[in-house]
Structures are given as structure tokens and as C-alpha cells.
Design a protein around this motif. Structure first.
Motif, PDB file in Angstrom:
ATOM      1  N   MET A  54       0.826  -1.212   0.000  1.00 21.44           N
ATOM      2  CA  MET A  54       0.000   0.000   0.000  1.00 21.44           C
ATOM      3  C   MET A  54       0.859   1.260   0.000  1.00 21.44           C
ATOM      4  N   LEU A  69       1.084   5.280  -6.024  1.00 19.91           N
ATOM      5  CA  LEU A  69      -0.085   4.927  -6.810  1.00 19.91           C
ATOM      6  C   LEU A  69       0.081   5.387  -8.254  1.00 19.91           C
ATOM      7  N   PRO A 118      -5.349   5.888 -11.528  1.00 13.39           N
ATOM      8  CA  PRO A 118      -5.787   4.590 -11.007  1.00 13.39           C
ATOM      9  C   PRO A 118      -7.114   4.161 -11.615  1.00 13.39           C
ATOM     10  N   LEU A 177      -6.144  -3.352   0.511  1.00 12.01           N
ATOM     11  CA  LEU A 177      -5.120  -3.201  -0.522  1.00 12.01           C
ATOM     12  C   LEU A 177      -5.757  -2.993  -1.894  1.00 12.01           C
ATOM     13  N   SER A 234      -7.498   0.487  -1.981  1.00 11.28           N
ATOM     14  CA  SER A 234      -6.566   1.606  -1.865  1.00 11.28           C
ATOM     15  C   SER A 234      -5.837   1.846  -3.178  1.00 11.28           C
ATOM     16  N   ARG A 235      -5.578   0.784  -3.941  1.00 12.12           N
ATOM     17  CA  ARG A 235      -4.918   0.954  -5.238  1.00 12.12           C
ATOM     18  C   ARG A 235      -5.824   1.664  -6.233  1.00 12.12           C
ATOM     19  N   LYS A 270      -7.593   4.171  -5.322  1.00 10.92           N
ATOM     20  CA  LYS A 270      -7.579   5.562  -4.850  1.00 10.92           C
ATOM     21  C   LYS A 270      -9.006   6.120  -4.720  1.00 10.92           C
ATOM     22  N   ARG A 319      -4.931   8.072   3.661  1.00 10.56           N
ATOM     23  CA  ARG A 319      -4.118   7.022   3.065  1.00 10.56           C
ATOM     24  C   ARG A 319      -2.897   6.722   3.924  1.00 10.56           C
TER      25      ARG A 319
END
Length: 242
Positions: A112, A116, A120, A151, A154-155, A157, A224
Motif C-alpha cells: 500500500m 499509486l 488509477p 489493498l 486503496s490501489r 484511490k 491514506r
């Protein structure tokens, strides 16, 4: 009664963090309860039940932010993983499960922390299904079913409220399935743990509301950073208390 009070205190601390980040309750409550001397089977059941109750409230409150298709894919895919996890619990000594869960959790936190993509994209259907299965397996073995989905989301965003809303929907589905499987195929007896469960629900509901109030004041960047630090610390604590 001492154990009940200890469990309520652990759950209260964890629920503030869980309410603020959308996923940290079990991650923090598990090592705290282990340090307090509470057994692993009791921790798993308490975490799943409290997570279910508190996330139902959150899912309802943030229902306008939920991506229902994503929640259905991830939650539905958790069933085979949760089923496999039940058989793992019945076959393997628990001392092998906690260190593994801690390592996986820390790895999720480190991934994480990677930069990024500038643009995304939402997770693919295959990614949702794969991560849901992994989360289901971790759910019935350790109750640490949040990191894989954290995970994944969060990728992408997502905005904080969408992030929390989708996680809440996932936890409602996965925790319900996991509890049903544990009750039906293991020696877990939630009725015998009723005082601890009720106390932790009350503590979890109160302090989850406090955490939700904090979440509404966090910037995306702060949100984040907090989730990354939380995951890594929780993984290390889980390994240390295994």
C-alpha cells in the motif's frame, strides 16, 4: 468478568481506529486481546460479530456511496475461501495461523505504501473475486479479513467515504458467511460467550461512532497515510503476540 471488561476496553480502542479508517477494528483488537489473555477462538467470534453489527450501521449510513456490484463480487467470492478456512482451523494448530496472518498483513501495508498510478483504475472483476476469496479464508482462520480488500480498494484511490462504504458492505457479507460456517462446522459456541459479545458490541458501537466523526475530517492524503501505518503496525503486533 475481568476478561469481559478487558475485551470491551480493547474493542473500544480498536473501534475508534476502525471507525476512522473503515477496516482497522479487527486488526487492532486482535493483538490487544491476545495480550490481555483472551483465547483465539473467542477473539475471532467477537471480532466477526462486532464487525458485522458496526458495519451494518455504517453501510446503511453510507449506502449512497456503495458500489453494490463490487461488494457483491468481493463478498460472494469470500464464501469458498471462508469454507476452506474452516477446514484449516480444524486441521492446523492455531500457533501457525497467527504469524502467517501477521506477515500477510505487513506485506499488504508495504504494498500500500508504494506510489499509486497517476490514473488509477477500478479493480477488475477477476481481482475482486480473487481478493474476496483470500479475505474469506483469513476471516474464518484469524478474523483479519480486511487487509486484502483494503489493498485492493486503496490501489483504486477511492475517496474516503466510498472506501469506507464499500468495505462496510464487504464486511457485512463476509462476516455473516464466516460466522455461519464457524457455527456449523466447528466447536465455536457464541451463546456461551454472550456477556463478552454484548459488552464488545456496546463498546464497538459507541467508539465506532467516534471514529466515524474523525474520518469525516481527514484529508485523502492523511487518510491514506494512516491506513498504511495502521496495517504495518497491526501486522507487527500480530506476529509479536502469536
Amino acid at each position: 468478568m475481568t476478561m469481559v471488561v478487558a475485551a470491551m476496553l480493547c474493542m473500544g480502542v480498536a473501534s475508534i481506529i476502525g471507525g476512522a479508517t473503515g477496516f482497522g477494528t479487527s486488526l487492532i483488537a486482535t493483538p490487544l486481546m491476545l495480550i490481555a489473555g483472551i483465547g483465539v477462538p473467542e477473539i475471532v467470534v467477537v471480532n466477526l460479530i462486532v464487525g458485522l453489527v458496526t458495519r451494518v450501521a455504517v453501510a446503511y449510513q453510507l449506502r449512497a456511496h456503495i458500489d453494490w456490484l463490487r461488494v457483491a463480487l468481493i463478498g460472494g467470492a469470500s464464501l469458498p475461501g471462508a469454507w476452506l478456512g474452516v477446514f484449516t482451523v480444524n486441521m492446523l494448530p492455531e500457533q501457525y495461523l497467527k504469524p502467517a496472518a501477521g506477515v500477510i498483513t505487513m506485506l499488504c501495508g508495504l504494498v500500500m505504501a508504494l506510489p499509486l498510478a497517476k490514473d488509477p483504475k477500478p479493480p477488475s472483476r477477476a481481482a475482486n473475486v480473487m481478493v474476496g476469496s483470500i479475505g474469506g479464508y483469513l476471516s474464518t482462520t484469524t478474523s483479519l479479513n480486511g487487509p486484502p480488500v483494503v489493498l485492493l480498494l486503496s490501489r483504486a484511490k477511492l475517496p474516503p467515504m466510498s472506501f469506507i462504504a464499500d468495505l462496510a458492505g464487504y464486511f457485512v457479507v463476509t462476516n455473516t458467511l464466516s460466522l455461519a460456517l464457524l457455527w456449523g462446522y466447528t466447536d465455536v459456541q457464541p451463546v456461551a460467550m454472550l456477556p463478552m459479545i454484548l459488552g464488545c458490541i456496546a463498546s464497538g458501537m459507541l467508539f465506532n461512532w467516534v471514529g466515524m466523526s474523525i474520518a469525516k475530517r481527514l484529508s485523502v492524503r492523511t487518510f491514506r497515510s494512516a491506513t498504511v501505518v495502521l496495517v504495518v503496525i497491526a501486522g507487527a503486533l500480530t506476529i509479536a503476540t502469536a
